[in-house]
Design a protein around this motif. Structure first.
Motif, PDB file in Angstrom:
ATOM      1  N   ASP A  68     132.883  42.173 -95.041  1.00 57.04           N
ATOM      2  CA  ASP A  68     132.861  43.574 -94.621  1.00 57.04           C
ATOM      3  C   ASP A  68     131.761  43.865 -93.613  1.00 57.04           C
ATOM      4  O   ASP A  68     131.960  44.617 -92.665  1.00 57.04           O
ATOM      5  N   ASP A  69     130.587  43.239 -93.769  1.00 55.43           N
ATOM      6  CA  ASP A  69     129.500  43.469 -92.823  1.00 55.43           C
ATOM      7  C   ASP A  69     129.851  42.936 -91.449  1.00 55.43           C
ATOM      8  O   ASP A  69     129.618  43.556 -90.434  1.00 55.43           O
ATOM      9  N   TYR A  70     130.424  41.759 -91.461  1.00 53.33           N
ATOM     10  CA  TYR A  70     130.801  41.134 -90.204  1.00 53.33           C
ATOM     11  C   TYR A  70     131.834  41.978 -89.461  1.00 53.33           C
ATOM     12  O   TYR A  70     131.795  42.113 -88.239  1.00 53.33           O
ATOM     13  N   GLU A  71     132.752  42.556 -90.228  1.00 57.04           N
ATOM     14  CA  GLU A  71     133.842  43.314 -89.595  1.00 57.04           C
ATOM     15  C   GLU A  71     133.385  44.673 -89.061  1.00 57.04           C
ATOM     16  O   GLU A  71     134.107  45.324 -88.310  1.00 57.04           O
ATOM     17  N   ASP A  72     132.211  45.087 -89.476  1.00 52.78           N
ATOM     18  CA  ASP A  72     131.742  46.433 -89.148  1.00 52.78           C
ATOM     19  C   ASP A  72     131.026  46.449 -87.787  1.00 52.78           C
ATOM     20  O   ASP A  72     129.823  46.661 -87.713  1.00 52.78           O
ATOM     21  N   TYR A  73     131.788  46.179 -86.740  1.00 58.10           N
ATOM     22  CA  TYR A  73     131.173  46.187 -85.417  1.00 58.10           C
ATOM     23  C   TYR A  73     131.920  47.120 -84.477  1.00 58.10           C
ATOM     24  O   TYR A  73     133.042  47.542 -84.763  1.00 58.10           O
ATOM     25  N   GLU A  74     131.241  47.443 -83.381  1.00 61.44           N
ATOM     26  CA  GLU A  74     131.883  48.151 -82.272  1.00 61.44           C
ATOM     27  C   GLU A  74     132.139  47.134 -81.174  1.00 61.44           C
ATOM     28  O   GLU A  74     131.316  46.253 -80.961  1.00 61.44           O
ATOM     29  N   GLU A  75     133.240  47.294 -80.468  1.00 60.57           N
ATOM     30  CA  GLU A  75     133.477  46.397 -79.341  1.00 60.57           C
ATOM     31  C   GLU A  75     133.769  47.201 -78.080  1.00 60.57           C
ATOM     32  O   GLU A  75     134.526  48.169 -78.106  1.00 60.57           O
ATOM     33  N   VAL A  76     133.135  46.819 -77.013  1.00 62.68           N
ATOM     34  CA  VAL A  76     133.316  47.491 -75.731  1.00 62.68           C
ATOM     35  C   VAL A  76     133.578  46.445 -74.671  1.00 62.68           C
ATOM     36  O   VAL A  76     132.944  45.395 -74.671  1.00 62.68           O
ATOM     37  N   GLU A  77     134.532  46.718 -73.798  1.00 60.55           N
ATOM     38  CA  GLU A  77     134.750  45.836 -72.651  1.00 60.55           C
ATOM     39  C   GLU A  77     134.321  46.593 -71.391  1.00 60.55           C
ATOM     40  O   GLU A  77     134.660  47.760 -71.223  1.00 60.55           O
ATOM     41  N   PHE A  78     133.545  45.933 -70.579  1.00 63.04           N
ATOM     42  CA  PHE A  78     133.068  46.570 -69.352  1.00 63.04           C
ATOM     43  C   PHE A  78     134.071  46.342 -68.235  1.00 63.04           C
ATOM     44  O   PHE A  78     134.406  45.199 -67.927  1.00 63.04           O
ATOM     45  N   ILE A  79     134.541  47.406 -67.645  1.00 62.34           N
ATOM     46  CA  ILE A  79     135.412  47.278 -66.486  1.00 62.34           C
ATOM     47  C   ILE A  79     134.947  48.281 -65.428  1.00 62.34           C
ATOM     48  O   ILE A  79     134.989  49.491 -65.650  1.00 62.34           O
ATOM     49  N   ALA A  80     134.464  47.762 -64.347  1.00 55.89           N
ATOM     50  CA  ALA A  80     133.977  48.647 -63.282  1.00 55.89           C
ATOM     51  C   ALA A  80     135.168  49.321 -62.620  1.00 55.89           C
ATOM     52  O   ALA A  80     136.176  48.684 -62.351  1.00 55.89           O
ATOM     53  N   LYS A  81     135.025  50.627 -62.394  1.00 54.70           N
ATOM     54  CA  LYS A  81     136.123  51.363 -61.759  1.00 54.70           C
ATOM     55  C   LYS A  81     136.274  50.983 -60.303  1.00 54.70           C
ATOM     56  O   LYS A  81     137.326  51.138 -59.718  1.00 54.70           O
ATOM     57  N   SER A  82     135.184  50.525 -59.733  1.00 51.14           N
ATOM     58  CA  SER A  82     135.183  50.251 -58.307  1.00 51.14           C
ATOM     59  C   SER A  82     134.513  48.905 -58.039  1.00 51.14           C
ATOM     60  O   SER A  82     133.580  48.515 -58.719  1.00 51.14           O
TER      61      SER A  82
END
Lengths: 112, 112
Positions: free
Chosen positions: B7-21
């Motif tokens: 449960d601790d391992y699964e408790d993350y946030e994930e973000v992918e960086f994609i530049a608009k320009s």
């Protein structure tokens, strides 16, 4: 010798990360850990996977399996109420410039 | 409630960086600075460019000009004999998973 106002700025190393294989992951791990014991445990954990580039930053070059294991191992060490762990999965062509002292770099260990 | 060992391992946030320009740079700055005054100066400097994601880590979304200015400003603050500054130029599709506490994230400020 002072050769001008930009000399310090120009005195950097630059590395571009290029994975040799699609199956390998280039990873950067950074953390803020309050408790000394936990912080030491994190260092010991991450030393098994990669190389230390700053006091609380490691780079690693891993198989998918190892990458997943790293996330499990590292995330269990921190206290979720007080600490922070961030694991960047670096895309190919990520580059890094560094100034000042350097610990061992990933490129000293892995030939891309 | 303890729902299992993962449960601790699964408790993350994930973000992918994609530049608009293509003209914008996604940057991660990490540093080790021994002297308190210099460290505070670095924080003040980096706050002008991006958002703090850990005690000594900032993310920023910058024009080429600002990216170059950031490198000049930040590299002048450190003591090259004792400190370390690393500036990652993150490629598109870099992703980050985070556990534990989070300061403001770049994605709260910039809509990619």
């Amino acid at each position: 010798m002072d050769i001008g106002v930009y000399d310090d700025y120009e005195d950097y190393e630059e590395v571009e990360f290029i994975a040799k294989s699609d199956k390998r992951y280039i990873v950067l791990v950074i953390y803020d850990i309050v408790d000394n014991k936990k912080r030491n445990r994190m260092v010991k954990c991450l030393e098994r996977y990669g190389v230390r580039v700053q006091k609380s930053a490691f780079e690693a070059y891993l198989s998918k399996k190892k990458y997943e294991q790293l996330m499990k191992d590292a995330s269990r060490i921190i206290d979720k109420e007080t600490d922070s762990l961030r694991i960047y999965l670096l895309a190919n062509n990520t580059s890094v410039r560094s100034w000042g002292i350097g610990d061992k770099h990933i490129e000293d260990v892995i030939i891309f």
